[in-house]
Design a protein around this motif. Sequence first.
Motif, mmCIF file in Angstrom:
data_model
loop_
_atom_site.group_PDB
_atom_site.id
_atom_site.type_symbol
_atom_site.label_atom_id
_atom_site.label_comp_id
_atom_site.label_asym_id
_atom_site.label_seq_id
_atom_site.Cartn_x
_atom_site.Cartn_y
_atom_site.Cartn_z
ATOM 1 N N LYS A 137 -12.459 -16.991 18.219
ATOM 2 C CA LYS A 137 -11.643 -15.790 18.419
ATOM 3 C C LYS A 137 -12.343 -14.610 17.773
ATOM 4 C CE LYS A 137 -7.033 -13.874 17.588
ATOM 5 N NZ LYS A 137 -6.800 -13.559 19.010
ATOM 6 N N PRO A 138 -12.811 -13.624 18.555
ATOM 7 C CA PRO A 138 -13.511 -12.475 17.966
ATOM 8 C C PRO A 138 -12.536 -11.361 17.592
ATOM 9 C CG PRO A 138 -13.622 -12.317 20.331
ATOM 10 C CD PRO A 138 -12.816 -13.567 20.031
ATOM 11 N N ARG A 139 -13.057 -10.386 16.909
ATOM 12 C CA ARG A 139 -12.267 -9.193 16.628
ATOM 13 C C ARG A 139 -11.929 -8.473 17.933
ATOM 14 N NH1 ARG A 139 -15.336 -6.120 11.633
ATOM 15 N NH2 ARG A 139 -14.962 -7.694 10.012
ATOM 16 N N LEU A 140 -10.877 -7.691 17.851
ATOM 17 C CA LEU A 140 -10.484 -6.898 19.011
ATOM 18 C C LEU A 140 -11.090 -5.508 18.896
ATOM 19 C CD1 LEU A 140 -8.864 -6.147 21.525
ATOM 20 C CD2 LEU A 140 -6.907 -5.694 20.034
ATOM 21 N N ALA A 188 -16.369 -12.830 14.102
ATOM 22 C CA ALA A 188 -15.165 -13.640 14.272
ATOM 23 C C ALA A 188 -13.994 -12.998 13.554
ATOM 24 C CB ALA A 188 -15.402 -15.054 13.738
ATOM 25 N N ALA A 189 -12.811 -13.153 14.128
ATOM 26 C CA ALA A 189 -11.596 -12.670 13.487
ATOM 27 C C ALA A 189 -11.353 -13.490 12.224
ATOM 28 C CB ALA A 189 -10.414 -12.801 14.444
ATOM 29 N N ASP A 190 -10.958 -12.789 11.140
ATOM 30 C CA ASP A 190 -10.707 -13.479 9.881
ATOM 31 C C ASP A 190 -9.218 -13.444 9.579
ATOM 32 O OD1 ASP A 190 -12.145 -10.649 8.063
ATOM 33 O OD2 ASP A 190 -10.360 -10.838 9.317
ATOM 34 N N SER A 191 -8.865 -13.464 8.333
ATOM 35 C CA SER A 191 -7.445 -13.469 7.971
ATOM 36 C C SER A 191 -6.764 -12.180 8.370
ATOM 37 C CB SER A 191 -7.284 -13.693 6.468
ATOM 38 O OG SER A 191 -7.963 -12.672 5.741
ATOM 39 N N GLY A 247 -12.752 -24.986 21.294
ATOM 40 C CA GLY A 247 -12.129 -23.876 22.007
ATOM 41 C C GLY A 247 -11.908 -22.713 21.078
ATOM 42 N N PRO A 248 -11.466 -21.589 21.619
ATOM 43 C CA PRO A 248 -11.325 -20.381 20.841
ATOM 44 C C PRO A 248 -10.211 -20.493 19.826
ATOM 45 C CG PRO A 248 -10.435 -20.110 23.033
ATOM 46 C CD PRO A 248 -11.099 -21.427 22.999
ATOM 47 N N GLY A 249 -10.545 -20.134 18.592
ATOM 48 C CA GLY A 249 -9.523 -20.001 17.575
ATOM 49 C C GLY A 249 -9.007 -21.312 17.025
#
Length: 704
Positions: free
Chosen positions: A450-453, A689-692, A394-396
């Motif tokens: 979870k991708p970047r916004l 993908a979203a990182d730190s 799942g996401p994230g």
Amino acid sequence: MPPAAPAPGYPFSAVVGMDDLKLALLINAVSPGVGGVLVRGEKGTAKSTIVRALAALLPPVPAVPGCRFSCAPAAPDPGCPDGPHDTGAGGHERPARLVELPVGASEDRLTGSLDIERALTEGVTAFEPGLLAAAHRGVLYVDEVNLLHDHLVDLLLDAAAMGESHVEREGVSVRHAARFLLVGTMNPEEGELRPQLLDRFGLTVEVAATRDPAERAEVVRRRLRFEDDPAAFAAGWTDAEAGLAARIAAARDRLPRVELTDAALRQITAVCASFEVDGLRADLVTARAAIALAAWHDRRSVTADDVRTAARLALPHRRRRDPFDAPGLDAEKLDRILDEYADQDPPEGAPEDPADPDGRGGTNGTDGTGEADGTDGSDGADGADRPDGPDDDGPGDGPGGGPGGGGAPHPEAPGEPTGTDGSAPSAPDEERGGGESAESEPAPADAAYKPRLFTVPGIGAGAPGRRSKARSPYGRVSGARPGARGLHLTATLRAAAPHQSARGRDGTGLVVRPGDLRETVRDGREGNLVLFVVDASGSMAARARMRAVKGAVLSLLLDAYQRRDKVGLITFRGAAAELALPPTSSVEAGARRLERLPTGGRTPLSAGLLRAADVLRVERLRDPARRPLLVVVTDGRATHGPDPSAAAAHLHGVASVVVDCESGPVRLGLAAALGARLAAEVVRLEELAADSLAGLVRTARPAA
């Protein structure tokens, strides 16, 4: 002349079919603690008709005379704003209420607010109750609940969780009881429901129009008779309605005496554990529904059939792991668990583990037989139809928010043959003008993450959502300005105060002129139209790369669902571009189209951009307040059609993002060049993908 009596509604008993829906509503009528019903189904299936008919069957409600909050005479609410009550005078009975919450209702209409008329004329602080107070001890009905604005959903969640409503606004501080039967209807084609609200519905029912011509004919026949003479039609069902109402009242009386045996309770907990539902609310709801069913059928104790029916109604919507999973329950597995735990006592002193009945230490996600829970059903309800199976958390869920814990997708897998630029082996044939390459089988998608916004720059005024900044009637109060829409009481009083002497105020009330009125300015978030333009040509056909591309688009679709966006999907391959998904709120439909997306052929990049410009032009006419965000997923190649530069000019002023899918040791930078033409932010596929720094907002640059 006395007012005319309202026309009777369509009788509950006269609805043809819909057995599951009728049963779910009757269970809640017997035991309101079950938690309500969510009715999912296509349009035109009598969802609203049958829900509105339920109120006429409910027993009357005893209430304290004059109490606007429907306090029970036997146990009035000690904190009631209309209290304290004199219970010695007795009470009166009133019909149970069905209160409808419109999708476009305001916050103060739902929760209540300051009585402005009394505040301005009498100078007193008085509370005017809202719909939550009116629905107390009755039914709160939300048609198209999936379209309800997020700020109203949050208020409903609070009230449903606590059984009371807290109002803190405009100098008013009030708490009152708000326990109601929540019933919602929705068409899944128009978008899914937030998981938090979905879990608050005790039961869920899927409805569809019957395909039996005889039943359809009877539905039409009854409806036409009702429309011709509602009173005469309703009179013909009086006995059936009275019988149902009496049976509900009798079942309510029996409810406290129904026994939930240890064997039935073990069956309930075993079913909930084996189907891996989240939390313990499912166990409680299933138990309450099973007890209500036993009372409805005049049984003294809960049976396996009661548990089976209750689980079938209470668990499907709680098994969804993400918005793209269809709700459902495997009947064979349910029967197997119930049979296994029928009249079975746990060993004395041994801890009971419903998920591992044989003590074989089955791993998480199995039912003790060595089979994963998601592999024995055909409906895909628990994600079994997702190609990555156990790897899809799942996401994230991964350590870095990306698939496999790496925080980003991997465009190429070891052992996949690629060219020097990372394209499939068929790409050179395409460039030599050999025509379209053979269409490949649709590649599965990598796990979502979870991708970047990405947001649209500036401040909009579109539909409420969670993506871009907007002036919204539902956001945080940031100021006031002259106007009369959404009155800002404090600012209005402050504007009028300096002029009271000149206006001859005599001390009884504030003299307010139209020029004093101030309206509230709120900063909120809006939902956007996110239009995906995806390259499905032969240059993208490397199977590992297409898996990563689909995983990226699936992640962005999931993000759009969570932010309440509309989405559209354009694909281009061969010689043309196709609108695979017209702009819609049903992100689930976008995921289905993406799953079946074939690849192969030339790369008509210009056709894809021109089709996007045409779609955005039409949508701008339909919904001018909803701002678009264009997401182009491509490696930048253009092997068919005119130069993309001319097509990019048609997208001037559209906030854009280019996801660069080019891979391999040699990169031509074609996607980056396209991004420059669109004045777009360019993000490489492995950086999506979203990182730190996931908390930071990456804003798409406006076109120059």
